[in-house]
Scaffold this motif. Structure first.
Motif, PDB file in Angstrom:
ATOM      1  N   GLY A 283       0.799  -1.226   0.000  1.00  0.00           N
ATOM      2  CA  GLY A 283       0.000   0.000   0.000  1.00  0.00           C
ATOM      3  C   GLY A 283       0.828   1.270   0.000  1.00  0.00           C
TER       4      GLY A 283
ATOM      5  N   CYS B 291       8.936   1.074  -4.268  1.00  0.00           N
ATOM      6  CA  CYS B 291       8.107  -0.141  -4.251  1.00  0.00           C
ATOM      7  C   CYS B 291       8.966  -1.333  -3.842  1.00  0.00           C
ATOM      8  N   PRO B 292       8.610  -2.012  -2.773  1.00  0.00           N
ATOM      9  CA  PRO B 292       9.449  -3.110  -2.280  1.00  0.00           C
ATOM     10  C   PRO B 292       9.503  -4.328  -3.193  1.00  0.00           C
ATOM     11  N   SER B 293       8.564  -4.428  -4.133  1.00  0.00           N
ATOM     12  CA  SER B 293       8.550  -5.611  -4.986  1.00  0.00           C
ATOM     13  C   SER B 293       8.898  -5.317  -6.446  1.00  0.00           C
TER      14      SER B 293
ATOM     15  N   ALA C 179       7.158  -3.708  -8.599  1.00  0.00           N
ATOM     16  CA  ALA C 179       5.956  -3.946  -9.402  1.00  0.00           C
ATOM     17  C   ALA C 179       5.578  -2.769 -10.292  1.00  0.00           C
ATOM     18  N   ILE C 180       6.206  -1.599 -10.081  1.00  0.00           N
ATOM     19  CA  ILE C 180       5.852  -0.394 -10.830  1.00  0.00           C
ATOM     20  C   ILE C 180       6.947  -0.108 -11.854  1.00  0.00           C
TER      21      ILE C 180
END
Ligand code: SF4
Length: 92
Positions: A14, A55-57, A59-60
């Motif tokens: 989030g 973004c920690p993953s 994904a963006i």
């Protein structure tokens, strides 16, 4: 600049929705990112780059729209997503 998000990669933190509620939202169903503004425009370019970097993953990703968006960018600074999967899925 065009944004893409990989919902399969999203960890549902989030963070992006808190940082940029004009661009990102979080699904009430699965907690994952929803892209509400895929072309945010120059006014939000810096904030969008920061959100992608945080973004920690990874994904963006950013595409087009200038030197920083000419190739996909993500939080690891390599232009490649973090982790194993290489597929990208747009939210919308
Ligand atoms: S910051 Fe990244 S992991 Fe967190 S909700 Fe947004 S896209 Fe998903």
């Amino acid at each position: 600049m065009t944004l893409r998000v990989d919902r399969r990669r999203c960890a549902g933190s989030g963070l992006c929705a808190v940082q940029l509620p004009d661009v990102f939202d979080q699904s009430e169903e699965d907690g994952k990112v929803l892209l509400t503004t895929p072309e945010p425009g120059p006014r939000l370019a810096g904030a969008v780059r920061a959100a992608a970097a945080r973004c920690p993953s990874g994904a963006i990703t950013l595409h087009g729209g200038g030197p920083d968006g000419e190739r996909p960018r993500d939080g690891n600074g390599t232009g490649r997503p973090r982790g194993r999967a290489q597929e990208t899925e747009e939210a919308w």
